[in-house]
Scaffold this motif. Sequence first.
Motif, PDB file in Angstrom:
ATOM      1  N   ILE A   9      64.235  69.058  86.765  1.00  0.00           N
ATOM      2  CA  ILE A   9      64.994  68.223  87.703  1.00  0.00           C
ATOM      3  C   ILE A   9      64.051  67.118  88.151  1.00  0.00           C
ATOM      4  N   TYR A  10      64.405  65.865  87.906  1.00  0.00           N
ATOM      5  CA  TYR A  10      63.597  64.744  88.371  1.00  0.00           C
ATOM      6  C   TYR A  10      64.019  64.433  89.802  1.00  0.00           C
ATOM      7  N   SER A  11      63.038  64.240  90.676  1.00  0.00           N
ATOM      8  CA  SER A  11      63.315  64.106  92.094  1.00  0.00           C
ATOM      9  C   SER A  11      62.510  62.975  92.714  1.00  0.00           C
ATOM     10  N   ARG A  12      63.097  62.315  93.696  1.00  0.00           N
ATOM     11  CA  ARG A  12      62.380  61.279  94.458  1.00  0.00           C
ATOM     12  C   ARG A  12      61.505  61.910  95.543  1.00  0.00           C
ATOM     13  N   ASP A  13      61.700  63.218  95.800  1.00  0.00           N
ATOM     14  CA  ASP A  13      60.869  63.960  96.756  1.00  0.00           C
ATOM     15  C   ASP A  13      60.671  65.370  96.209  1.00  0.00           C
ATOM     16  N   ALA A  14      59.870  65.461  95.153  1.00  0.00           N
ATOM     17  CA  ALA A  14      59.695  66.728  94.436  1.00  0.00           C
ATOM     18  C   ALA A  14      59.134  67.825  95.334  1.00  0.00           C
ATOM     19  N   GLU A  15      58.195  67.498  96.199  1.00  0.00           N
ATOM     20  CA  GLU A  15      57.594  68.515  97.070  1.00  0.00           C
ATOM     21  C   GLU A  15      58.645  69.143  97.984  1.00  0.00           C
ATOM     22  N   ALA A  16      59.491  68.322  98.595  1.00  0.00           N
ATOM     23  CA  ALA A  16      60.542  68.844  99.484  1.00  0.00           C
ATOM     24  C   ALA A  16      61.574  69.646  98.694  1.00  0.00           C
ATOM     25  N   ASP A  17      61.946  69.162  97.518  1.00  0.00           N
ATOM     26  CA  ASP A  17      62.929  69.888  96.707  1.00  0.00           C
ATOM     27  C   ASP A  17      62.361  71.214  96.213  1.00  0.00           C
ATOM     28  N   ARG A  18      61.067  71.249  95.866  1.00  0.00           N
ATOM     29  CA  ARG A  18      60.437  72.515  95.461  1.00  0.00           C
ATOM     30  C   ARG A  18      60.456  73.512  96.614  1.00  0.00           C
ATOM     31  N   ALA A  19      60.117  73.051  97.810  1.00  0.00           N
ATOM     32  CA  ALA A  19      60.121  73.929  98.982  1.00  0.00           C
ATOM     33  C   ALA A  19      61.529  74.451  99.250  1.00  0.00           C
ATOM     34  N   PHE A  20      62.529  73.604  99.097  1.00  0.00           N
ATOM     35  CA  PHE A  20      63.924  73.989  99.304  1.00  0.00           C
ATOM     36  C   PHE A  20      64.337  75.069  98.309  1.00  0.00           C
ATOM     37  N   ILE A  21      63.997  74.884  97.052  1.00  0.00           N
ATOM     38  CA  ILE A  21      64.366  75.853  96.016  1.00  0.00           C
ATOM     39  C   ILE A  21      63.668  77.193  96.274  1.00  0.00           C
ATOM     40  N   ALA A  22      62.434  77.136  96.731  1.00  0.00           N
ATOM     41  CA  ALA A  22      61.700  78.373  97.032  1.00  0.00           C
ATOM     42  C   ALA A  22      62.218  79.032  98.308  1.00  0.00           C
ATOM     43  N   ASP A  23      62.331  78.262  99.382  1.00  0.00           N
ATOM     44  CA  ASP A  23      62.605  78.835 100.700  1.00  0.00           C
ATOM     45  C   ASP A  23      64.086  79.023 101.007  1.00  0.00           C
ATOM     46  N   VAL A  24      64.916  78.077 100.614  1.00  0.00           N
ATOM     47  CA  VAL A  24      66.348  78.149 100.938  1.00  0.00           C
ATOM     48  C   VAL A  24      67.122  78.876  99.849  1.00  0.00           C
ATOM     49  N   LEU A  25      66.903  78.488  98.593  1.00  0.00           N
ATOM     50  CA  LEU A  25      67.609  79.156  97.500  1.00  0.00           C
ATOM     51  C   LEU A  25      66.942  80.478  97.135  1.00  0.00           C
ATOM     52  N   GLY A  26      65.680  80.644  97.473  1.00  0.00           N
ATOM     53  CA  GLY A  26      64.992  81.915  97.274  1.00  0.00           C
ATOM     54  C   GLY A  26      64.638  82.243  95.835  1.00  0.00           C
ATOM     55  N   PHE A  27      64.433  81.232  94.992  1.00  0.00           N
ATOM     56  CA  PHE A  27      64.087  81.500  93.598  1.00  0.00           C
ATOM     57  C   PHE A  27      62.615  81.910  93.500  1.00  0.00           C
ATOM     58  N   PRO A  28      62.314  83.037  92.837  1.00  0.00           N
ATOM     59  CA  PRO A  28      60.919  83.431  92.625  1.00  0.00           C
ATOM     60  C   PRO A  28      60.208  82.354  91.801  1.00  0.00           C
ATOM     61  N   HIS A  29      58.889  82.225  92.027  1.00  0.00           N
ATOM     62  CA  HIS A  29      58.177  81.141  91.357  1.00  0.00           C
ATOM     63  C   HIS A  29      56.709  81.482  91.157  1.00  0.00           C
ATOM     64  N   VAL A  30      56.081  80.688  90.322  1.00  0.00           N
ATOM     65  CA  VAL A  30      54.638  80.708  90.149  1.00  0.00           C
ATOM     66  C   VAL A  30      54.125  79.322  90.499  1.00  0.00           C
ATOM     67  N   ASP A  31      52.875  79.267  90.923  1.00  0.00           N
ATOM     68  CA  ASP A  31      52.226  77.981  91.179  1.00  0.00           C
ATOM     69  C   ASP A  31      51.410  77.655  89.936  1.00  0.00           C
ATOM     70  N   ALA A  32      51.800  76.611  89.235  1.00  0.00           N
ATOM     71  CA  ALA A  32      51.111  76.217  88.008  1.00  0.00           C
ATOM     72  C   ALA A  32      49.837  75.430  88.313  1.00  0.00           C
ATOM     73  N   GLY A  33      49.559  75.249  89.606  1.00  0.00           N
ATOM     74  CA  GLY A  33      48.357  74.528  90.028  1.00  0.00           C
ATOM     75  C   GLY A  33      48.700  73.391  90.957  1.00  0.00           C
ATOM     76  N   GLY A  34      48.011  73.326  92.071  1.00  0.00           N
ATOM     77  CA  GLY A  34      48.199  72.205  93.002  1.00  0.00           C
ATOM     78  C   GLY A  34      49.557  72.168  93.663  1.00  0.00           C
ATOM     79  N   GLY A  35      50.200  73.316  93.826  1.00  0.00           N
ATOM     80  CA  GLY A  35      51.520  73.330  94.455  1.00  0.00           C
ATOM     81  C   GLY A  35      52.665  72.982  93.519  1.00  0.00           C
ATOM     82  N   TRP A  36      52.364  72.877  92.242  1.00  0.00           N
ATOM     83  CA  TRP A  36      53.390  72.566  91.243  1.00  0.00           C
ATOM     84  C   TRP A  36      54.115  73.869  90.919  1.00  0.00           C
ATOM     85  N   LEU A  37      55.241  74.107  91.610  1.00  0.00           N
ATOM     86  CA  LEU A  37      55.966  75.365  91.470  1.00  0.00           C
ATOM     87  C   LEU A  37      56.887  75.345  90.256  1.00  0.00           C
ATOM     88  N   ILE A  38      56.899  76.453  89.538  1.00  0.00           N
ATOM     89  CA  ILE A  38      57.834  76.650  88.429  1.00  0.00           C
ATOM     90  C   ILE A  38      58.636  77.897  88.775  1.00  0.00           C
TER      91      ILE A  38
END
Length: 118
Positions: A9-38
């Motif tokens: 997903i290409y985003s104009r605010d990737a950091e906020a969208d990543r936090a939303f997907i992790a915290d609000v949608l609750g999708f499990p994730h890994v940190d690929a480095g530097g906060g780059w969540l997958i």
Amino acid sequence: MFVGSHVIIYSRDAEADRAFIADVLGFPHVDAGGGWLIFRLPPAEIAVHPTEGDEAHEFYLMCEDIEAALAKVSAAGASVSGEITDAGWGRLASITLPSGARLPVYQPMHPVAYNLPD
């Protein structure tokens, strides 16, 4: 042969969208480095639709009960975009990401392939 799919997903605010997907949608994730969540996604399927125009790709989150799914994400802080519509093949709505992008959600009204055995 293939072990999964990787959706971007290409985003104009990737950091906020990543936090939303992790915290609000609750999708499990890994940190690929530097906060780059997958994120781990639910089981998936792919469909190929004909077009006379430009090729495009779409991504939808699927659910079994769209009212319940939207109520749950709304209670967690998500904004739901518009009313649920019936397209015949499914019932559709969207969740608005912090960047303002819309993430489509649908309840299929057709047979699904994501739960087929290997």
